[in-house]
Design a protein around this motif. Structure first.
Motif, PDB file in Angstrom:
ATOM      1  N   ARG A   1      -4.637   7.562   4.259  1.00  0.00           N
ATOM      2  CA  ARG A   1      -5.709   6.764   3.901  1.00  0.00           C
ATOM      3  C   ARG A   1      -5.221   5.360   3.813  1.00  0.00           C
ATOM      4  O   ARG A   1      -6.057   4.546   4.195  1.00  0.00           O
ATOM      5  CB  ARG A   1      -6.258   7.265   2.541  1.00  0.00           C
TER       6      ARG A   1
ATOM      7  N   LYS B   1      -8.231  -1.200   8.943  1.00  0.00           N
ATOM      8  CA  LYS B   1      -9.601  -1.710   9.135  1.00  0.00           C
ATOM      9  C   LYS B   1      -9.592  -3.069   8.585  1.00  0.00           C
ATOM     10  O   LYS B   1     -10.096  -4.061   8.963  1.00  0.00           O
ATOM     11  CB  LYS B   1     -10.153  -0.836   7.845  1.00  0.00           C
ATOM     12  N   ARG B   2      -8.529  -3.591   7.750  1.00  0.00           N
ATOM     13  CA  ARG B   2      -8.403  -4.858   7.329  1.00  0.00           C
ATOM     14  C   ARG B   2      -8.021  -5.850   8.399  1.00  0.00           C
ATOM     15  O   ARG B   2      -8.142  -6.959   8.506  1.00  0.00           O
ATOM     16  CB  ARG B   2      -7.358  -4.844   6.255  1.00  0.00           C
TER      17      ARG B   2
ATOM     18  N   ASP C   1      -9.692   2.781  14.548  1.00  0.00           N
ATOM     19  CA  ASP C   1      -9.086   4.206  14.403  1.00  0.00           C
ATOM     20  C   ASP C   1      -8.843   5.077  14.970  1.00  0.00           C
ATOM     21  O   ASP C   1      -9.671   5.337  15.773  1.00  0.00           O
ATOM     22  CB  ASP C   1     -10.102   4.705  13.060  1.00  0.00           C
TER      23      ASP C   1
ATOM     24  N   ASP D   1       0.966  -1.106   0.075  1.00  0.00           N
ATOM     25  CA  ASP D   1      -0.122   0.096  -0.050  1.00  0.00           C
ATOM     26  C   ASP D   1       0.939   1.138   0.032  1.00  0.00           C
ATOM     27  O   ASP D   1       0.229   2.381  -0.010  1.00  0.00           O
ATOM     28  CB  ASP D   1      -0.779   0.025   1.223  1.00  0.00           C
TER      29      ASP D   1
ATOM     30  N   LYS E   1      -5.172   4.139   7.319  1.00  0.00           N
ATOM     31  CA  LYS E   1      -6.479   3.739   7.856  1.00  0.00           C
ATOM     32  C   LYS E   1      -7.288   2.353   7.506  1.00  0.00           C
ATOM     33  O   LYS E   1      -7.713   1.646   7.867  1.00  0.00           O
ATOM     34  CB  LYS E   1      -7.455   4.939   7.614  1.00  0.00           C
ATOM     35  N   GLU E   2      -6.853   2.099   6.081  1.00  0.00           N
ATOM     36  CA  GLU E   2      -7.305   1.109   5.355  1.00  0.00           C
ATOM     37  C   GLU E   2      -6.719  -0.099   5.774  1.00  0.00           C
ATOM     38  O   GLU E   2      -7.395  -1.258   5.896  1.00  0.00           O
ATOM     39  CB  GLU E   2      -7.336   1.164   4.005  1.00  0.00           C
TER      40      GLU E   2
END
Length: 215
Positions: free
Chosen positions: A183, A190-191, A196, A58, A186-187
Motif C-alpha cells: 500500500r 500516486k504522489r 501503477d 512511509d 502504491k501511494e
C-alpha cells in the motif's frame, strides 16, 4: 532507553557511546534526502562493520534506497571521521522482524508479538514476550504470551523504561508487513504521478534490503 541524541530525534530508543556520535552525524543527512534513522550499530563483524538501518517516512526501503543512503552518508562520515579504523559500511532496511524505536512503531504494529527488554524492572521483570495491545502516549500495553502463576495477563511498560523491542516473525506479521509495504509503495507512486504497475501484493516487499561498501 539511552537519551543521547539531538532534540530533533523522535526515537524513544537511542544509541550510546560511539553509536550515538555516529547517529548525530548521519541523522541530518538522512532527513535531508527523505529518510529517517532506525538504528546505528558498530560491531566487530568482518573486522569492523558500521550498520545504518534506515527507512522512508512511509516505512519502505528498497535496494536503490539503501544505495542512495550509502552515497549520501559516506562523505559526512569521511569529514567527521568518528571511526579511527577501516570499516565496512552496511546500509539496510529494518526488515520484517524489525526493531521498534518510535512511539509510532508501536502504534503501527499493534496486535503483533514482540520481544522486549527494559532498562529497569517493570512488574518484577526486565524481559517480556507478548502482543502489543495498545500504544499510549506514555506507555505500551503488552499482553503476555505466557503469564506465570500469579502474574497479571497484561503489563504496562513506560516508553522511557524500554531498552530494546523487536517484532517476532509470525505468519500474521509477514502478511501484514507485505500488505502495508504494498500500500505504501502504491501511494508513493500516486504522489509522484507514476503509473501503477499492478505488481502482486507483497512482491519484493518487506525483505531486509541492504548495501555494503568498504571505507
Amino acid at each position: 532507553m539511552t537519551a543521547t541524541a539531538s532534540e530533533s530525534d523522535d526515537r524513544i530508543i537511542r544509541e550510546s557511546g560511539i553509536d550515538a556520535r555516529i547517529a548525530l552525524i548521519v541523522q541530518p543527512v538522512l532527513r535531508g534526502i527523505g529518510f529517517r534513522l532506525v538504528r546505528v550499530h558498530l560491531s566487530g563483524q568482518n573486522g569492523l562493520t558500521l550498520q545504518i538501518m534506515a527507512e522512508r517516512e512511509d516505512g519502505t526501503m528498497t535496494v536503490e534506497d539503501c544505495e542512495e543512503v550509502s552515497r549520501a552518508v559516506s562523505p559526512a562520515l569521511d569529514v567527521d571521521d568518528p571511526i579511527e579504523k577501516a570499516y565496512h559500511l552496511e546500509v539496510s532496511s529494518p526488515g520484517i522482524d524489525r526493531p521498534l524505536v518510535r512511539k509510532s512503531d508501536f502504534a503501527t504494529w499493534t496486535g503483533h508479538l514482540v520481544k522486549m527488554e527494559t532498562s529497569i524492572i517493570v512488574a518484577d521483570r526486565k524481559r517480556f514476550k507478548g502482543k502489543i495491545v495498545e500504544a499510549g502516549d506514555n506507555d505500551v500495553l503488552i499482553e503476555r504470551e505466557k503469564a506465570a502463576y500469579g502474574e497479571e495477563p497484561t503489563v504496562r511498560v513506560p516508553y522511557d523504561a524500554i531498552a530494546e523491542t523487536r517484532l517476532i516473525l509470525t505468519d500474521d506479521l509477514i502478511r501484514d508487513a507485505l500488505s502495508k509495504d504494498n500500500r505504501a509503495r502504491k501511494e508513493a507512486k500516486k504522489r509522484r504521478g507514476e503509473p501503477d504497475d499492478d505488481a502482486p501484493e507483497g512482491a519484493d516487499a518487506g525483505a531486509e534490503n541492504e548495501t555494503e561498501q568498504e571505507l
